[in-house]
Design a protein around this motif. Structure first.
Motif, mmCIF file in Angstrom:
data_model
loop_
_atom_site.group_PDB
_atom_site.id
_atom_site.type_symbol
_atom_site.label_atom_id
_atom_site.label_comp_id
_atom_site.label_asym_id
_atom_site.label_seq_id
_atom_site.Cartn_x
_atom_site.Cartn_y
_atom_site.Cartn_z
ATOM 1 N N LEU A 20 0.838 -1.207 0.000
ATOM 2 C CA LEU A 20 0.000 0.000 0.000
ATOM 3 C C LEU A 20 0.869 1.252 0.000
ATOM 4 O O LEU A 20 0.620 2.203 -0.744
ATOM 5 N N ALA A 23 3.050 1.108 -3.533
ATOM 6 C CA ALA A 23 2.262 1.253 -4.772
ATOM 7 C C ALA A 23 1.315 2.430 -4.690
ATOM 8 O O ALA A 23 1.011 3.065 -5.692
ATOM 9 N N GLY A 24 0.833 2.729 -3.478
ATOM 10 C CA GLY A 24 -0.254 3.699 -3.361
ATOM 11 C C GLY A 24 0.169 5.085 -2.920
ATOM 12 O O GLY A 24 -0.211 6.071 -3.547
ATOM 13 N N THR A 27 3.479 6.914 -4.930
ATOM 14 C CA THR A 27 3.062 7.322 -6.280
ATOM 15 C C THR A 27 2.160 8.559 -6.211
ATOM 16 O O THR A 27 2.358 9.533 -6.930
ATOM 17 N N TRP A 90 8.409 1.036 -17.085
ATOM 18 C CA TRP A 90 7.680 -0.152 -16.645
ATOM 19 C C TRP A 90 8.171 -1.354 -17.444
ATOM 20 O O TRP A 90 8.830 -1.191 -18.458
ATOM 21 N N ARG A 92 7.615 -5.620 -18.904
ATOM 22 C CA ARG A 92 6.789 -6.798 -19.170
ATOM 23 C C ARG A 92 7.701 -7.946 -19.614
ATOM 24 O O ARG A 92 8.722 -7.717 -20.268
ATOM 25 N N PRO A 153 -0.470 6.227 -17.345
ATOM 26 C CA PRO A 153 0.228 6.399 -16.064
ATOM 27 C C PRO A 153 -0.070 5.250 -15.103
ATOM 28 O O PRO A 153 0.705 5.009 -14.174
ATOM 29 N N PHE A 154 -1.179 4.558 -15.329
ATOM 30 C CA PHE A 154 -1.546 3.462 -14.430
ATOM 31 C C PHE A 154 -1.331 2.103 -15.101
ATOM 32 O O PHE A 154 -1.901 1.099 -14.694
ATOM 33 N N GLY A 155 -0.488 2.061 -16.133
ATOM 34 C CA GLY A 155 -0.237 0.800 -16.832
ATOM 35 C C GLY A 155 -1.426 0.425 -17.690
ATOM 36 O O GLY A 155 -2.212 1.281 -18.109
ATOM 37 N N GLY A 156 -1.545 -0.867 -17.958
ATOM 38 C CA GLY A 156 -2.661 -1.308 -18.804
ATOM 39 C C GLY A 156 -2.823 -2.812 -18.739
ATOM 40 O O GLY A 156 -2.004 -3.523 -18.168
ATOM 41 N N HIS A 159 -3.200 -6.172 -15.420
ATOM 42 C CA HIS A 159 -2.530 -5.703 -14.194
ATOM 43 C C HIS A 159 -2.570 -4.188 -14.032
ATOM 44 O O HIS A 159 -1.804 -3.622 -13.253
ATOM 45 N N CYS A 161 -3.298 -0.636 -12.703
ATOM 46 C CA CYS A 161 -3.375 -0.237 -11.293
ATOM 47 C C CYS A 161 -4.802 -0.346 -10.737
ATOM 48 O O CYS A 161 -5.735 0.215 -11.317
ATOM 49 N N ILE A 162 -4.941 -1.038 -9.597
ATOM 50 C CA ILE A 162 -6.277 -1.138 -8.999
ATOM 51 C C ILE A 162 -6.638 0.128 -8.218
ATOM 52 O O ILE A 162 -7.787 0.307 -7.835
ATOM 53 N N MET A 166 -8.944 5.698 -6.982
ATOM 54 C CA MET A 166 -8.673 6.223 -5.633
ATOM 55 C C MET A 166 -7.612 7.333 -5.719
ATOM 56 O O MET A 166 -7.760 8.401 -5.102
ATOM 57 N N ALA A 167 -6.585 7.101 -6.523
ATOM 58 C CA ALA A 167 -5.498 8.089 -6.625
ATOM 59 C C ALA A 167 -5.999 9.386 -7.258
ATOM 60 O O ALA A 167 -5.727 10.478 -6.735
HETATM 61 C C1 HEM Z 1 -0.865 8.385 -8.855
HETATM 62 C C2 HEM Z 1 -0.925 7.246 -8.197
HETATM 63 C C3 HEM Z 1 -0.614 5.879 -8.787
HETATM 64 C C4 HEM Z 1 0.096 5.560 -9.915
HETATM 65 C C5 HEM Z 1 0.771 6.488 -10.922
HETATM 66 C C6 HEM Z 1 0.092 4.109 -10.002
HETATM 67 C C7 HEM Z 1 0.688 3.391 -11.041
HETATM 68 C C8 HEM Z 1 0.631 2.014 -11.155
HETATM 69 C C9 HEM Z 1 1.190 1.264 -12.248
HETATM 70 C C10 HEM Z 1 1.927 1.856 -13.457
HETATM 71 C C11 HEM Z 1 0.948 -0.046 -12.003
HETATM 72 C C12 HEM Z 1 1.361 -1.232 -12.877
HETATM 73 C C13 HEM Z 1 0.286 -1.533 -13.881
HETATM 74 C C14 HEM Z 1 0.726 -2.515 -14.936
HETATM 75 O O1 HEM Z 1 1.575 -3.394 -14.702
HETATM 76 O O2 HEM Z 1 0.196 -2.410 -16.047
HETATM 77 C C15 HEM Z 1 0.252 -0.142 -10.735
HETATM 78 C C16 HEM Z 1 -0.148 -1.309 -10.155
HETATM 79 C C17 HEM Z 1 -0.735 -1.387 -8.909
HETATM 80 N N1 HEM Z 1 -1.167 -0.338 -8.126
HETATM 81 FE FE1 HEM Z 1 -0.971 1.617 -8.576
HETATM 82 N N2 HEM Z 1 -0.594 3.600 -8.935
HETATM 83 C C18 HEM Z 1 -1.056 4.649 -8.166
HETATM 84 C C19 HEM Z 1 -1.811 4.569 -7.012
HETATM 85 C C20 HEM Z 1 -2.190 3.401 -6.398
HETATM 86 C C21 HEM Z 1 -2.995 3.314 -5.191
HETATM 87 C C22 HEM Z 1 -3.589 4.518 -4.458
HETATM 88 C C23 HEM Z 1 -3.091 1.981 -4.888
HETATM 89 C C24 HEM Z 1 -3.799 1.306 -3.735
HETATM 90 C C25 HEM Z 1 -4.539 1.885 -2.860
HETATM 91 C C26 HEM Z 1 -2.369 1.241 -5.896
HETATM 92 C C27 HEM Z 1 -2.236 -0.131 -5.926
HETATM 93 C C28 HEM Z 1 -1.691 -0.849 -6.963
HETATM 94 C C29 HEM Z 1 -1.600 -2.306 -6.996
HETATM 95 C C30 HEM Z 1 -2.046 -3.271 -5.898
HETATM 96 C C31 HEM Z 1 -1.009 -2.651 -8.229
HETATM 97 C C32 HEM Z 1 -0.727 -4.046 -8.763
HETATM 98 C C33 HEM Z 1 -1.872 -4.502 -9.656
HETATM 99 C C34 HEM Z 1 -1.631 -5.868 -10.284
HETATM 100 O O3 HEM Z 1 -0.479 -6.281 -10.450
HETATM 101 O O4 HEM Z 1 -2.622 -6.529 -10.620
HETATM 102 N N3 HEM Z 1 -1.842 2.136 -6.799
HETATM 103 N N4 HEM Z 1 0.063 1.137 -10.244
#
Ligand code: HEM
Length: 228
Positions: A20, A23-24, A27, A90, A92, A153-156, A159, A161-162, A166-167
């Motif tokens: 948390l 990742a959360g 970021t 990032w 893969r 910014p959150f991937g695609g 996987h 970003c969950i 929220m962000a």
């Molecule tokens: C601006 C804020 C954030 C950015 C830029 C961000 C970015 C990312 C990116 C690039 C990934 C990888 C996606 C991929 O592999 O395609 C990711 C995965 C993830 N993020 Fe975020 N994130 C943010 C906020 C958060 C928050 C707030 C949480 C949880 C409360 C979170 C939880 C996760 C989790 C658990 C994954 C893994 C998902 C998976 O592998 O299935 N992220 N995030």
């Protein structure tokens, strides 16, 4: 003896907390710094965001229903994530061979891609280096909704970003409170991005608080800088 338990072990709880934070929170705080940087270095942007918040929210506490009406602030959040995506590089693992731009990418390869680079391609983004929140306003004639492969910014994929919603909700609400209640000034505009893991300003973002306003808009703090 085999023990079945439906509760998390201490190690699993610790791992969840670490995920948390990594990742959360780091970021989101990186993105927050870049949004404030964009607002403070783009002439008129802070005032414009504050005026929007005043018109949409006024003096009451913000609610979820306000989010869709904060068009400019939404653009600020998206511009920050476009120009300074916290996850700038990032990776893969390639499962099956495929071709991209005339090149063969073999199965088993380790593939690096960068939203930072994609988000600055001039063929995708007009004036790519400008912080222009207006480009995200769907009511503008020049609006073009980016494809998922153009703004990532959150991937695609599976996987992605969950925490994406929220962000963006956190960022928009934190910025709404900040612009409504403060006037800030950057102490230095020589800000360098670094990306050990998360893209953030190298030495943080040092600002001077010129003014603090309370809930009813009364000024509570003036600094010397403002009286100059
Ligand atoms: C601006 C804020 C954030 C950015 C830029 C961000 C970015 C990312 C990116 C690039 C990934 C990888 C996606 C991929 O592999 O395609 C990711 C995965 C993830 N993020 Fe975020 N994130 C943010 C906020 C958060 C928050 C707030 C949480 C949880 C409360 C979170 C939880 C996760 C989790 C658990 C994954 C893994 C998902 C998976 O592998 O299935 N992220 N995030």
């Amino acid at each position: 003896m085999l023990v079945h338990s439906s509760t998390l072990s201490n190690k699993e709880i610790r791992d969840q907390v670490v995920s948390l934070i990594a990742a959360g929170f780091s970021t989101t705080s990186g993105a927050m710094a870049w949004a404030v940087y964009g607002l403070l270095t783009t002439p008129g942007a802070w005032r414009r965001a504050a005026a929007e918040v005043h018109a949409v929210i006024g003096d009451r506490a913000p609610t979820g229903a306000d989010l869709s009406r904060l068009t400019y602030l939404n653009g600020v959040v998206h511009e920050a994530l476009r120009l300074f995506p916290p996850a700038a590089i990032w990776a893969r693992s390639v499962v099956e061979e495929f071709e991209f731009a005339g090149k063969r990418i073999g199965g088993g390869s380790f593939l690096l891609f960068s939203p930072y680079v994609t988000h600055r391609l001039p063929e995708v983004w007009p004036d790519p280096l400008l912080f222009r929140p207006e480009r995200w306003d769907p009511d503008r004639v020049d609006y073009r909704k980016p494809g998922p492969h153009e703004f990532l910014p959150f991937g695609g994929g599976p996987h992605r970003c969950i925490g994406a919603n929220m962000a963006t909700t956190h960022l928009t609400m934190m910025l709404a409170r900040l612009v409504a209640h403060t006037e800030l000034r950057l102490e230095s505009t020589k800000i360098r991005p670094v990306s050990p893991t998360i893209l953030r300003p190298r030495h943080g973002l040092l600002v001077k608080i010129l003014e603090l306003r309370n809930e009813v808009g009364a000024k509570t703090v003036h600094t010397e800088a403002q009286q100059d």
